[in-house]
Design an enzyme around this catalytic site. Sequence first.
Site, short mmCIF file in Angstrom:
data_model
loop_
_atom_site.label_atom_id
_atom_site.label_comp_id
_atom_site.label_asym_id
_atom_site.label_seq_id
_atom_site.Cartn_x
_atom_site.Cartn_y
_atom_site.Cartn_z
N ARG A 102 0.85 -1.18 0.00
CA ARG A 102 0.00 0.00 0.00
C ARG A 102 0.89 1.24 0.00
O ARG A 102 1.69 1.44 0.90
CB ARG A 102 -0.91 0.00 1.24
N HIS A 147 -3.10 11.10 0.56
CA HIS A 147 -2.59 10.80 1.90
C HIS A 147 -1.90 12.05 2.46
O HIS A 147 -0.67 12.09 2.59
CB HIS A 147 -1.61 9.61 1.83
N GLU A 192 -7.58 8.35 6.16
CA GLU A 192 -7.91 8.95 7.45
C GLU A 192 -8.61 10.31 7.35
O GLU A 192 -8.06 11.35 7.71
CB GLU A 192 -6.65 9.08 8.31
N ASN A 332 -7.58 1.94 9.74
CA ASN A 332 -6.29 2.17 10.40
C ASN A 332 -6.53 2.13 11.91
O ASN A 332 -7.30 2.94 12.43
CB ASN A 332 -5.71 3.53 10.02
N TYR A 334 -4.65 1.58 15.84
CA TYR A 334 -3.41 1.54 16.61
C TYR A 334 -3.64 1.38 18.11
O TYR A 334 -2.91 0.66 18.78
CB TYR A 334 -2.60 2.83 16.40
N GLU A 401 -3.69 -0.02 8.15
CA GLU A 401 -2.52 0.34 8.96
C GLU A 401 -2.69 -0.23 10.36
O GLU A 401 -3.77 -0.16 10.95
CB GLU A 401 -2.34 1.86 9.09
#
Length: 498
Positions: A102, A147, A192, A332, A334, A401
């Site tokens: 990606r 991005h 995002e 994404n 985390y 991600e």
Amino acid sequence: MASSSAFFIFILISYYSKKSYGEELNNKKFPKDFMFGAATASYQVEGAWNEDGKGENMWDHITHKVPSPIVNNDTGDVACDSYHKYKEDVAMLKEMGVDFYRFSLSWSRILPSGFDNEVNQLGVEHYRNLIKELRANNITPVVTIYHFDLPQTLQDLGGLQNDFFIDRFVDFARVCFREFGEDVKYWITFNEPWSICNIGYGFGWLNATAASPGIGEYLCSHNLLRAHAKAWRMYDEEFRNDQNGLLGITISGNWFEPSTNSSADIEASETLLQFTFGFYIHPIVHGDYPEVMRKNVDHRSALQGFSQSRLPKFTQDEVQLIQGTTDFLGINMYTSSLVTLEESDDISNISYTADTGVTSWQPEEWESSGSSWLKVYPKGARQLLKWLGTNYKGIKMIITENGYSDNDGELEDDKRISYYQRYLSNIRDAMEFDGVDLFGYTAWSLMDNFEWINGYSQKFGLYQVDFNSPNRTRTPKKSAKWYSKLTRTKCIVDDCTE
């Protein structure tokens, strides 16, 4: 003695292959067609900021400000030098055995002025060469169109807060589909949206521009959603029949864990999830913003004396334009936060945070990483995927991600391996026990790179990059070797079952 020691070591290895930091790990293999990949983004790795006809983007502009807002005055002028070293990047990907890569396209490298009246053929050729190299090594390109690196010409005109952005994005997307679409089957319009709009225009720091809390993030998001939808419709009408690709969007955010089992804190969790993920998915699936967003922002706007809500409304034509415009959903993920309702009668606070009516935090006792915002809470991954799968049934998802940072890029990065194992175990649980329709996973990041405002102070890479070397020497970390085994076995522990 030797035999008993060997037996003890065997038991120890077996134990730690099934547990990480005391947590039981799922020992089921991922499905055979499940894809593993790695990710980067153009400004974070490419460098060559003013070469071969590339125009200035907003991050070129931000990092050259004096004084600089970036940690250590870092810039992406050279970064990992991937513009020149893309073949080395692909060799690293091949060495790890990934199914896909990606990466994102630099808008100002392809359209130097930001507009489609001038296409930079040298920029186009670079991405053609990268895609060709990937395909020659049986690595699928997964391409993000935007991005974070808006051409500065467009940022000067208001960026995403100006609705003229919508057609400019569609123009850029059309160039991308035309130039690369024959060889790209997975497209992502935006990376995002919450970060682009809330951190960029609400808080102001991602763009290093003036903050516009409670207004800017809503204007940005409204335009972004319409731009995404128009690009999806354009692809559907002009390119899909010939190119047969899939077009999605990548959203991001924390899992929001209720701080207690009270109904108020459970409500707080649901509210903040809707304000974070529902903000973007709900219009795409249902045609409008979540009910709690509309109710809260409309109510507070009226109390604050606004003649109309700070959260814009879609016209009926726009509802029909937006609804159903994704082939898959990128996630994404985390970290996580604890939440509780924040009771307040103060209406003077014009902000997104005040509109939610929720406060969030991360406990000190949660395991830390090299980033202040990234606390390790693996079970949040399963909870978030379960929530998404329950609320938005029928949408295929891919983790675009997931990763762990440290501050020195150490090669013996056992904490990163543990992070990956524990998060992937919970992701596998979500697929096995919660019925989540997930078709892929992407490690962030292929290599240490420029982490926006934090410069090179935070390292997420599977490969270490020596930023003091003109050659930007890359060295595989222990995690790269572990990930290589994962991609080949589809298994996060040493002994897996089907």
